[in-house]
Write a protein that holds these residues in place. Structure first.
Motif, mmCIF file in Angstrom:
data_model
loop_
_atom_site.group_PDB
_atom_site.id
_atom_site.type_symbol
_atom_site.label_atom_id
_atom_site.label_comp_id
_atom_site.label_asym_id
_atom_site.label_seq_id
_atom_site.Cartn_x
_atom_site.Cartn_y
_atom_site.Cartn_z
ATOM 1 N N THR A 129 -3.768 6.543 1.221
ATOM 2 C CA THR A 129 -2.455 5.713 1.454
ATOM 3 C C THR A 129 -2.920 4.231 1.922
ATOM 4 O O THR A 129 -2.055 3.511 2.009
ATOM 5 N N ARG A 130 -4.271 3.935 1.979
ATOM 6 C CA ARG A 130 -4.514 2.363 2.336
ATOM 7 C C ARG A 130 -4.633 1.552 0.799
ATOM 8 O O ARG A 130 -4.715 0.332 0.857
ATOM 9 N N GLY A 181 1.101 3.776 1.832
ATOM 10 C CA GLY A 181 1.507 4.185 3.138
ATOM 11 C C GLY A 181 2.968 3.396 3.425
ATOM 12 O O GLY A 181 3.699 3.927 3.944
ATOM 13 N N GLY A 182 2.961 2.186 3.086
ATOM 14 C CA GLY A 182 3.995 1.461 3.154
ATOM 15 C C GLY A 182 5.242 1.788 2.335
ATOM 16 O O GLY A 182 6.433 1.764 2.797
ATOM 17 N N TYR A 209 4.625 6.196 16.666
ATOM 18 C CA TYR A 209 3.937 7.116 15.673
ATOM 19 C C TYR A 209 2.947 7.688 16.337
ATOM 20 O O TYR A 209 2.158 7.153 17.353
ATOM 21 N N ALA A 224 13.253 14.078 9.946
ATOM 22 C CA ALA A 224 12.766 15.431 9.284
ATOM 23 C C ALA A 224 11.231 15.248 9.429
ATOM 24 O O ALA A 224 10.634 14.212 9.555
ATOM 25 N N HIS A 273 0.818 -1.190 0.010
ATOM 26 C CA HIS A 273 0.009 -0.213 0.138
ATOM 27 C C HIS A 273 1.004 1.365 0.050
ATOM 28 O O HIS A 273 1.941 1.301 0.378
ATOM 29 N N LEU A 287 6.706 4.908 4.038
ATOM 30 C CA LEU A 287 7.501 4.430 5.229
ATOM 31 C C LEU A 287 8.926 3.966 4.811
ATOM 32 O O LEU A 287 9.629 4.325 5.277
ATOM 33 N N GLU A 331 -1.984 6.339 10.942
ATOM 34 C CA GLU A 331 -3.112 5.693 9.910
ATOM 35 C C GLU A 331 -2.878 6.118 8.648
ATOM 36 O O GLU A 331 -3.093 5.136 7.782
ATOM 37 N N ARG A 332 -1.998 7.099 8.293
ATOM 38 C CA ARG A 332 -1.356 7.191 6.810
ATOM 39 C C ARG A 332 -0.696 6.180 6.500
ATOM 40 O O ARG A 332 -0.633 5.624 5.315
ATOM 41 N N LEU A 333 0.391 5.762 7.358
ATOM 42 C CA LEU A 333 1.164 4.915 6.819
ATOM 43 C C LEU A 333 0.978 3.280 6.809
ATOM 44 O O LEU A 333 1.320 2.588 6.239
ATOM 45 N N PHE A 334 0.077 2.943 8.052
ATOM 46 C CA PHE A 334 -0.230 1.653 8.085
ATOM 47 C C PHE A 334 -1.533 1.284 8.033
ATOM 48 O O PHE A 334 -1.949 0.066 7.989
ATOM 49 N N GLY A 335 -2.393 2.290 8.257
ATOM 50 C CA GLY A 335 -3.905 2.170 7.970
ATOM 51 C C GLY A 335 -4.361 0.908 7.313
ATOM 52 O O GLY A 335 -4.993 0.113 7.522
ATOM 53 N N TRP A 354 8.243 14.794 7.901
ATOM 54 C CA TRP A 354 7.530 14.158 6.445
ATOM 55 C C TRP A 354 6.068 14.122 6.308
ATOM 56 O O TRP A 354 5.502 13.743 5.516
ATOM 57 N N TYR A 396 7.573 9.793 12.298
ATOM 58 C CA TYR A 396 7.336 10.568 10.814
ATOM 59 C C TYR A 396 7.147 11.965 11.020
ATOM 60 O O TYR A 396 7.704 12.590 10.267
#
Lengths: 105, 75
Positions: free
Chosen positions: A70-71, A37-38, B65, A51, A35, A41, B71-75, A53, B47
């Protein structure tokens, strides 16, 4: 199967991402089910720069769109190995000329 | 520490009171999370780097986090 030092045939491919703030390009080995978001990351962890981000998102210049859900996965967005993405801040400065001809930044 | 003299850094290292963020001794307020100790100002989202308050963070891959970023990165 190994080719050019990589495992091939596992469905993974190289995704090219340009980090606009740093003008560096990074290649991430991904699969279509990763996804968004991954991807973000992985990118930030690989850059390893402390920083903020949080304003950054992935921009797809060829399609002129943000990958803001992001999902969603790369497959769902239709991102494939020929795509170049940008990792860039969403808020940028904009110069506006008002009716009285003054400029505001 | 236990009857032996130590410099400040090693004294705090022995006591486990070095900040996991800046690796300096914690003398004032202290946050304990993920089995580590932090200066309150160094316990931040991995993040967006905003300060986290204890009990309102999410952990993934041994990093803290904030809820928004999680939520944004792993949601």
């Amino acid at each position: 199967m190994i080719a050019d030092g990589h495992l091939v045939g596992d469905g993974s491919w190289e995704l090219k991402v340009l980090v606009t703030d740093l003008s560096v390009e990074r290649c991430l080995r991904v699969k279509g089910d990763l996804h968004i978001g991954g991807v973000m990351l992985r990118l930030v962890e690989e850059l390893d720069i402390a920083a903020d981000w949080s304003d950054h998102a992935l921009w797809w210049p060829a399609r002129n769109c943000w990958l803001s859900r992001t999902r969603s996965t790369l497959d769902q967005y239709g991102v494939q190995a020929d795509a170049l993405l940008h990792f860039t801040p969403m808020h940028k400065t904009l110069r506006v000329q008002l009716p009285d001809l003054r400029y505001l930044d | 520490h236990e009857g032996m003299p130590y410099c400040e850094i090693h004294y705090h290292a022995k006591r486990g009171s070095l900040c996991a963020g800046c690796h300096k001794p914690i003398t004032g307020r202290c946050i304990t999370a993920m089995f580590k100790k932090f200066h309150p100002e160094h316990f931040v989202c991995s993040y967006c780097l905003k300060q986290l308050k204890k009990g309102t963070f999410k952990e993934q891959g041994d990093k803290p986090y904030c809820h928004g970023c999680f939520e944004r990165l792993f949601g």
